[in-house]
Design a protein around this motif. Sequence first.
Motif, PDB file in Angstrom:
ATOM      1  N   TRP A   1      51.537  27.764  29.233  1.00 17.68           N
ATOM      2  CA  TRP A   1      52.141  26.256  29.139  1.00 17.68           C
ATOM      3  C   TRP A   1      52.863  26.146  27.707  1.00 17.68           C
ATOM      4  CZ3 TRP A   1      46.891  24.977  31.107  1.00 17.68           C
ATOM      5  CH2 TRP A   1      46.669  24.975  32.443  1.00 17.68           C
ATOM      6  N   TYR A   2      52.153  26.687  26.493  1.00 19.42           N
ATOM      7  CA  TYR A   2      52.777  26.564  25.180  1.00 19.42           C
ATOM      8  C   TYR A   2      54.337  27.243  25.397  1.00 19.42           C
ATOM      9  CZ  TYR A   2      48.533  25.237  23.352  1.00 19.42           C
ATOM     10  OH  TYR A   2      47.180  24.541  23.087  1.00 19.42           O
ATOM     11  N   MET A   3      54.411  28.422  26.120  1.00 23.38           N
ATOM     12  CA  MET A   3      55.911  29.148  26.106  1.00 23.38           C
ATOM     13  C   MET A   3      56.545  28.390  26.985  1.00 23.38           C
ATOM     14  SD  MET A   3      54.780  33.067  25.514  1.00 23.38           S
ATOM     15  CE  MET A   3      53.408  33.209  26.868  1.00 23.38           C
ATOM     16  N   ASP A   4      56.329  27.688  28.061  1.00 24.81           N
ATOM     17  CA  ASP A   4      57.063  26.979  28.702  1.00 24.81           C
ATOM     18  C   ASP A   4      57.886  25.765  27.916  1.00 24.81           C
ATOM     19  OD1 ASP A   4      56.341  28.368  31.059  1.00 24.81           O
ATOM     20  OD2 ASP A   4      55.173  26.959  31.794  1.00 24.81           O
ATOM     21  N   GLY A   5      56.983  25.215  27.129  1.00 25.83           N
ATOM     22  CA  GLY A   5      57.440  24.018  26.140  1.00 25.83           C
ATOM     23  C   GLY A   5      58.425  24.672  25.199  1.00 25.83           C
ATOM     24  N   ALA A   6      58.113  25.856  24.714  1.00 20.35           N
ATOM     25  CA  ALA A   6      59.059  26.756  23.655  1.00 20.35           C
ATOM     26  C   ALA A   6      60.016  27.289  24.272  1.00 20.35           C
ATOM     27  CB  ALA A   6      58.057  27.463  22.706  1.00 20.35           C
ATOM     28  N   ARG A   7      60.263  27.157  25.641  1.00 14.03           N
ATOM     29  CA  ARG A   7      61.496  28.107  26.102  1.00 14.03           C
ATOM     30  C   ARG A   7      61.318  29.482  25.646  1.00 14.03           C
ATOM     31  NH1 ARG A   7      65.866  23.141  25.610  1.00 14.03           N
ATOM     32  NH2 ARG A   7      64.608  21.524  26.697  1.00 14.03           N
ATOM     33  N   SER A   8      60.335  30.125  25.818  1.00  8.61           N
ATOM     34  CA  SER A   8      60.095  31.442  25.154  1.00  8.61           C
ATOM     35  C   SER A   8      60.875  32.369  26.053  1.00  8.61           C
ATOM     36  CB  SER A   8      58.592  31.978  25.171  1.00  8.61           C
ATOM     37  OG  SER A   8      58.014  31.091  24.179  1.00  8.61           O
ATOM     38  N   PRO A   9      61.471  33.225  25.320  1.00  8.41           N
ATOM     39  CA  PRO A   9      62.124  34.613  26.280  1.00  8.41           C
ATOM     40  C   PRO A   9      61.340  34.941  27.245  1.00  8.41           C
ATOM     41  CG  PRO A   9      62.594  34.762  23.931  1.00  8.41           C
ATOM     42  CD  PRO A   9      61.651  33.802  24.095  1.00  8.41           C
ATOM     43  N   ALA A  10      61.812  35.231  28.574  1.00 10.85           N
ATOM     44  CA  ALA A  10      61.172  35.790  29.609  1.00 10.85           C
ATOM     45  C   ALA A  10      60.566  37.159  29.495  1.00 10.85           C
ATOM     46  CB  ALA A  10      62.066  35.892  30.886  1.00 10.85           C
ATOM     47  N   SER A  11      61.171  38.150  28.856  1.00  6.64           N
ATOM     48  CA  SER A  11      60.445  39.178  28.610  1.00  6.64           C
ATOM     49  C   SER A  11      59.379  39.129  27.501  1.00  6.64           C
ATOM     50  CB  SER A  11      61.574  40.253  28.016  1.00  6.64           C
ATOM     51  OG  SER A  11      62.015  39.552  26.793  1.00  6.64           O
ATOM     52  N   LEU A  12      59.502  38.175  26.479  1.00  2.00           N
ATOM     53  CA  LEU A  12      58.513  38.094  25.606  1.00  2.00           C
ATOM     54  C   LEU A  12      57.199  37.270  26.311  1.00  2.00           C
ATOM     55  CD1 LEU A  12      57.441  38.360  22.515  1.00  2.00           C
ATOM     56  CD2 LEU A  12      58.527  36.434  21.736  1.00  2.00           C
ATOM     57  N   ARG A  13      57.383  36.449  26.898  1.00  2.00           N
ATOM     58  CA  ARG A  13      56.427  35.930  27.822  1.00  2.00           C
ATOM     59  C   ARG A  13      55.588  36.839  28.517  1.00  2.00           C
ATOM     60  NH1 ARG A  13      55.865  30.471  30.378  1.00  2.00           N
ATOM     61  NH2 ARG A  13      54.525  31.007  32.584  1.00  2.00           N
ATOM     62  N   LYS A  14      56.244  37.484  29.588  1.00  6.14           N
ATOM     63  CA  LYS A  14      55.870  38.461  30.407  1.00  6.14           C
ATOM     64  C   LYS A  14      54.674  39.496  29.639  1.00  6.14           C
ATOM     65  CE  LYS A  14      56.802  42.105  33.827  1.00  6.14           C
ATOM     66  NZ  LYS A  14      57.756  42.846  34.535  1.00  6.14           N
ATOM     67  N   ARG A  15      55.136  39.954  28.556  1.00  8.89           N
ATOM     68  CA  ARG A  15      54.475  40.846  27.535  1.00  8.89           C
ATOM     69  C   ARG A  15      53.262  40.132  27.167  1.00  8.89           C
ATOM     70  NH1 ARG A  15      55.078  42.218  22.007  1.00  8.89           N
ATOM     71  NH2 ARG A  15      57.153  41.562  21.795  1.00  8.89           N
TER      72      ARG A  15
ATOM     73  N   THR B   1      49.292  41.528  28.484  1.00  7.42           N
ATOM     74  CA  THR B   1      48.688  42.505  27.512  1.00  7.42           C
ATOM     75  C   THR B   1      47.335  42.375  27.433  1.00  7.42           C
ATOM     76  OG1 THR B   1      48.682  43.270  25.113  1.00  7.42           O
ATOM     77  CG2 THR B   1      49.006  41.189  25.215  1.00  7.42           C
ATOM     78  N   LYS B   2      46.532  43.253  27.207  1.00  7.93           N
ATOM     79  CA  LYS B   2      44.911  43.188  26.850  1.00  7.93           C
ATOM     80  C   LYS B   2      44.506  43.307  25.554  1.00  7.93           C
ATOM     81  CE  LYS B   2      43.806  44.646  31.814  1.00  7.93           C
ATOM     82  NZ  LYS B   2      43.130  45.640  32.354  1.00  7.93           N
ATOM     83  N   ALA B   3      45.507  43.176  24.638  1.00  8.80           N
ATOM     84  CA  ALA B   3      45.267  43.593  23.326  1.00  8.80           C
ATOM     85  C   ALA B   3      45.519  42.396  22.545  1.00  8.80           C
ATOM     86  CB  ALA B   3      46.241  44.571  22.611  1.00  8.80           C
ATOM     87  N   PRO B   4      44.344  41.404  22.158  1.00  8.57           N
ATOM     88  CA  PRO B   4      44.314  40.333  21.469  1.00  8.57           C
ATOM     89  C   PRO B   4      45.379  40.127  20.220  1.00  8.57           C
ATOM     90  CG  PRO B   4      42.295  40.571  22.201  1.00  8.57           C
ATOM     91  CD  PRO B   4      43.110  41.780  22.380  1.00  8.57           C
ATOM     92  N   GLN B   5      45.314  41.275  19.266  1.00  8.74           N
ATOM     93  CA  GLN B   5      45.994  41.252  18.125  1.00  8.74           C
ATOM     94  C   GLN B   5      47.435  41.445  18.306  1.00  8.74           C
ATOM     95  OE1 GLN B   5      44.167  43.683  19.260  1.00  8.74           O
ATOM     96  NE2 GLN B   5      44.897  45.782  19.274  1.00  8.74           N
ATOM     97  N   ASP B   6      47.972  42.178  19.612  1.00  4.54           N
ATOM     98  CA  ASP B   6      49.534  41.782  19.893  1.00  4.54           C
ATOM     99  C   ASP B   6      49.885  40.664  20.362  1.00  4.54           C
ATOM    100  OD1 ASP B   6      49.426  44.821  19.821  1.00  4.54           O
ATOM    101  OD2 ASP B   6      49.160  45.337  21.627  1.00  4.54           O
ATOM    102  N   VAL B   7      48.883  39.898  21.048  1.00  7.38           N
ATOM    103  CA  VAL B   7      49.213  38.244  21.361  1.00  7.38           C
ATOM    104  C   VAL B   7      49.447  37.582  20.083  1.00  7.38           C
ATOM    105  CG1 VAL B   7      48.582  36.203  22.135  1.00  7.38           C
ATOM    106  CG2 VAL B   7      48.334  38.530  23.329  1.00  7.38           C
ATOM    107  N   ILE B   8      48.678  37.810  19.039  1.00  8.65           N
ATOM    108  CA  ILE B   8      48.756  36.893  17.771  1.00  8.65           C
ATOM    109  C   ILE B   8      49.939  37.476  16.913  1.00  8.65           C
ATOM    110  CG2 ILE B   8      47.411  36.819  15.563  1.00  8.65           C
ATOM    111  CD1 ILE B   8      44.793  36.924  17.309  1.00  8.65           C
ATOM    112  N   ALA B   9      50.186  38.488  16.949  1.00  9.52           N
ATOM    113  CA  ALA B   9      51.239  39.086  16.019  1.00  9.52           C
ATOM    114  C   ALA B   9      52.537  38.441  16.624  1.00  9.52           C
ATOM    115  CB  ALA B   9      51.212  40.523  16.153  1.00  9.52           C
ATOM    116  N   ALA B  10      52.753  38.361  18.112  1.00 10.37           N
ATOM    117  CA  ALA B  10      54.001  37.733  18.660  1.00 10.37           C
ATOM    118  C   ALA B  10      54.025  36.572  18.840  1.00 10.37           C
ATOM    119  CB  ALA B  10      54.241  38.900  19.887  1.00 10.37           C
ATOM    120  N   LEU B  11      52.914  35.717  18.820  1.00 10.33           N
ATOM    121  CA  LEU B  11      53.185  34.219  18.941  1.00 10.33           C
ATOM    122  C   LEU B  11      54.233  33.497  18.195  1.00 10.33           C
ATOM    123  CD1 LEU B  11      49.482  33.123  20.121  1.00 10.33           C
ATOM    124  CD2 LEU B  11      51.552  32.965  21.414  1.00 10.33           C
TER     125      LEU B  11
END
Length: 310
Positions: A269-283, A287-297
């Motif tokens: 939902w946050y990425m919907d509002g931000a119109r995040s790129p589809a490839s980044l959204r999918k990643r 992912t099952k690595a929280p640190q990767d999510v935090i780094a890419a947000l």
Amino acid sequence: MAGITDLPFRRLVSRFGAGLVVSEMVASQEMVEAKPSVRARAELGFGEQATAVQLAGREAHWMAEAARIAEGQGARIIDINMGCPAKKVVGGMSGSALMRDLDHALRLIEAVVGAVTVPVTLKTRLGWDDDTLNAADLARRAEDAGIAMITIHGRTRCQFYNGHADWSAIRDVKDAVGIPVIANGDVTDAPAAAQALRCSGADGVMVGRGIQGQPWLLAEIGAALFGAPAPDVPRGDALADMVIGHYRDMLDFYGRDLGLRVARKHLGWYMDGARSPASLRKRLLTTKAPQDVIAALPEALAHAPERVAA
């Protein structure tokens, strides 16, 4: 909203200045018996200021016992759900199924009101279907039984969430009772909230699905309609910091594995509002690595469009 309005999300919404937040719907018998499914769903925020604990059920005994437990743990308000349209809830003669038997609905209301000293409120719909628009009748009887406030979703159960909420039909309920009436359904921004109030004559609005990805929305509506302080809507780095904080709270609250699953819908939902790129959204959602999510947000949320407050 089951699976959405958990304690981490309610705390986030409350920090922006919401007037009232409501827990996830909890099955009364499961709560009393302390089944793992309820415990896993989370503590309900007992004792949290401006929080209502919402109960559902079909038997007066379990509803009353669950209400006593909630009050004993510090709940400030008990809300009775007679509006959920989900098949598994309705199939168990709970939620909006109770609109088909108002005598039984009243027995549940009387049991809960008689069990606690805190205010008891009611959430329901216009009726079961277009041939059974009995919300005003239920509201009158509920008021006589001691209900302190009633929220009406402007659809019947058989509509589920299809079409548009009929805010004008809520006026029949407002005209039938003296207690506060709250309009619900399709309240997605301040202009919609204002129209809902005009059409229904209600005393306030309740926001459901519109809050997804916008935890500041309740405060924004309150500022536009009632002169409450306007929230500082985060953008750029501030938005990323807020979402990262919410993400970490979910992981801490649920544990890593369950937290990852719960967090995906909120991140989406946050990425919907931000119109995040589809490839980044999918990643980020796979992912099952929280640190990767935090780094890419920060990158994923960097281009959220500017919004003009209503």
